[in-house]
Write a protein that holds these residues in place. Structure first.
Motif, PDB file in Angstrom:
ATOM      1  N   SER A  47      36.359  20.241 -24.428  1.00 56.02           N
ATOM      2  CA  SER A  47      36.642  21.518 -23.750  1.00 56.02           C
ATOM      3  C   SER A  47      35.549  22.553 -23.987  1.00 56.02           C
ATOM      4  N   TYR A 225      40.110  25.666 -22.635  1.00 54.47           N
ATOM      5  CA  TYR A 225      40.484  24.525 -21.804  1.00 54.47           C
ATOM      6  C   TYR A 225      39.491  24.438 -20.647  1.00 54.47           C
ATOM      7  N   VAL A 230      42.038  30.171 -22.167  1.00 55.38           N
ATOM      8  CA  VAL A 230      43.250  30.372 -21.378  1.00 55.38           C
ATOM      9  C   VAL A 230      44.308  31.152 -22.167  1.00 55.38           C
ATOM     10  N   GLU A 245      49.644  26.449 -20.561  1.00 53.62           N
ATOM     11  CA  GLU A 245      48.636  25.603 -21.216  1.00 53.62           C
ATOM     12  C   GLU A 245      48.861  25.542 -22.726  1.00 53.62           C
ATOM     13  N   ASP A 248      51.829  23.275 -23.376  1.00 58.89           N
ATOM     14  CA  ASP A 248      51.399  21.881 -23.176  1.00 58.89           C
ATOM     15  C   ASP A 248      50.559  21.394 -24.352  1.00 58.89           C
TER      16      ASP A 248
END
Lengths: 254, 289
Positions: A47, A225, A230, A245, A248
């Motif tokens: 990332s 990300y 984010v 996000e 998750d």
């Protein structure tokens, strides 16, 4: 958020973009690093976490295939106005894999001092080296035997030696690139304690995808990300975030 | 409960096992044959040269200079090592710098590619062509005459690609993280080179130097055009020819006297022993690394 405003920013990143011919690695990143705190950057592999660290000490510039744009201010000065060698002494970096030089513990820690070309008295040099090893919680464990080879130490000790090697230069910021990923649980525990202790004297930037480590040490957590941040927040804010996000990532990381 | 694994094994059919064994035997046999031929040829040359040299060697040959027909070969022994030393002097620094440039990854790909292509091409240029170039440019155009400097440069051109490639490999063996670590601790390029690359690659570099020296010591063609010859010792770096062992072998064997043939064999023996010794040391040192 109020707490953040009281704490002094030591690094301000504005619109940082890092790309190669074929790929955008960091896509216009904004981030503040707060003084005497543990600033954690989490995110999945690939990332852009490590790339971000390497752009802060201008190590990234050594790769001619990478283009860097945007502004990074260190203590209000643009890092492009600071000599990279000087900058790297102010912003230390501890790598993922412990990698001592094939020389004695003493010479490993002395490396950074010697390359500065300063003439230090033996007692002064010894004092700085012992202090760094103590700060890295290694001096006692070695029983004062600093002549032994750095590569003969255990993995956890090697990692703390690398931390001592960075500390001896008295950096203002210490960056850790996944410092526990190559270590066993006991060695990992020692690094966690060490990072907590280090933030009293230093600003810490920690890159990891170990959420247990993040929970234990992080003051400010930032989720990156696909080259963009984010979510950003203080330790507790982050873990309670409703951002999709974050949820998750946390569920996958746990 | 059935053991499916055992069951499967029973069903395996070794198809074409006979023909595979035959092919394997033929391939192994051919490999051993070729290896045997190489060993026989090499050992025959070695024994022949050693026997011919050792049976005619005298102390006088080793301690007096000569002209390949009379006297000794001390001027050629001294000259050979002077030329090789000079070649090393001219080839080692650029080889180290070139290898650092290619390995450090700072160059854009094109320049590294050109550097590598250049060294590869140099490896395959015939030595007589290098000699001709040295004669026209160094001996004549730059007016060096047959000399140590001209001979040294001609040898350096040949040593450079070998040295650079071996040094490059030694540098590449250093973990990349250590190089990055050194930069992250505030080392500049010069300090990374002097404190990380060179100390850590010294064993590999040493073995590379020995190999390049052993190759250079056995060269003749480019020296004929650049170092010339001298019946005595070279009196300076320029305008003074230099003796070397390969010349004694080449010229002595063509000279119609028995003694000149003896000198040629003794020179060949010394060369062979030196080269074998150097290669053995370089292999030993390389393995220890």
């Amino acid at each position: 958020m109020e707490e953040k405003e009281k704490v002094e920013k030591i690094i301000e990143i504005e619109g940082l973009k890092v790309e190669t011919k074929n790929k955008v690695i960091l896509d216009g990143v904004d981030l503040n690093i707060f003084k005497n705190s543990v600033n954690t950057i989490v995110g999945p592999s690939g990332s852009g976490k490590s790339t971000l660290l390497r752009s802060l000490n201008r190590l990234l510039e050594m790769d001619p295939s990478i283009d860097v744009s945007g502004d990074i201010l260190f203590e209000k000065r643009n890092i492009t106005d600071i000599d990279p060698v000087e900058l790297r002494r102010e912003i230390g970096l501890v790598f993922q894999k412990p990698n001592p030089f094939p020389m004695s513990v003493y010479d490993n820690v002395a490396f950074g001092l010697r390359i500065q070309g300063k003439k230090l008295k033996k007692e002064e040099m010894d004092g700085m080296i012992n202090q760094s090893l103590e700060d890295a919680d290694l001096f006692e464990e070695l029983g004062g035997n600093l002549k032994q080879g750095g590569t003969s130490l255990s993995g956890g000790q090697q990692q703390r030696l690398c931390i001592a090697r960075a500390l001896v230069l008295r950096p203002k910021v210490l960056m850790f690139d996944e410092p526990t990923s190559a270590l066993d649980p006991i060695a990992k525990g020692k690094i966690v304690d060490l990072i907590r202790a280090l933030k009293q004297k230093y600003t810490v930037i920690l890159v990891t995808h170990d959420m247990n480590l993040t929970r234990k040490v992080s003051d400010y957590t930032n989720l990156i990300y696909e080259g963009k941040f984010v979510a950003k927040g203080t330790g507790s804010e982050f873990f309670e975030s409703e951002i999709e996000e974050v949820k998750d990532f946390l569920s996958e990381a746990d | 409960m059935t053991n499916s694994y055992t069951g499967d094994r029973r069903e395996i059919k070794w198809r074409n096992l006979g023909s595979r064994k035959l092919k394997n035997t033929i391939a192994n046999g051919l490999s051993y044959l070729v290896l045997g031929m190489m060993v026989v040829i090499l050992v025959s040359i070695f024994i022949y040269i050693m026997d011919s040299g050792a049976s005619h060697i005298t102390l006088t040959m080793l301690i007096t200079p000569g002209n390949t027909a009379t006297g000794g070969i001390l001027n050629a022994i001294v000259g050979t090592w002077e030329l090789v030393g000079m070649g090393l002097l001219f080839s080692l620094p650029p080889s180290i710098l070139g290898a650092l440039y290619v390995v450090n990854g700072r160059s854009n790909g094109t320049l590294s590619l050109i550097a590598r292509l250049f060294t590869d091409v140099l490896t395959s240029v015939p030595s007589i062509v290098i000699g001709l170039f040295a004669f026209i440019v160094l001996v004549q155009r730059l007016d060096m005459g047959y000399s140590l400097i001209a001979g040294g440069i001609a040898l350096a051109v040949m040593m450079l690609p070998y040295l650079m490639r071996i040094i490059e490999i030694s540098f590449k063996n250093i973990p990349r993280e250590q190089i990055e670590n050194a930069y992250a601790l505030g080392a500049d390029d010069i300090r990374v080179a002097s404190r990380i690359y060179l100390p850590q690659a010294k064993v590999g570099m040493f073995s590379g130097i020995l190999l390049a020296v052993s190759i250079a010591a056995g060269e003749t063609a480019q020296l004929l055009y650049s170092a010339g010859w001298n019946n005595n010792y070279a009196t300076g770096f320029l305008h003074s020819g230099v003796g070397y062992l390969t010349y004694v072998v080449w010229n002595g064997i063509n000279y119609p006297t028995t003694y000149s043939h003896y000198l040629a064999f003794v020179s060949a023996m010394i060369l062979m022993l030196s080269v074998t010794g150097l290669i053995a040391i370089s292999k030993y040192v390389g393995r220890r690394q």
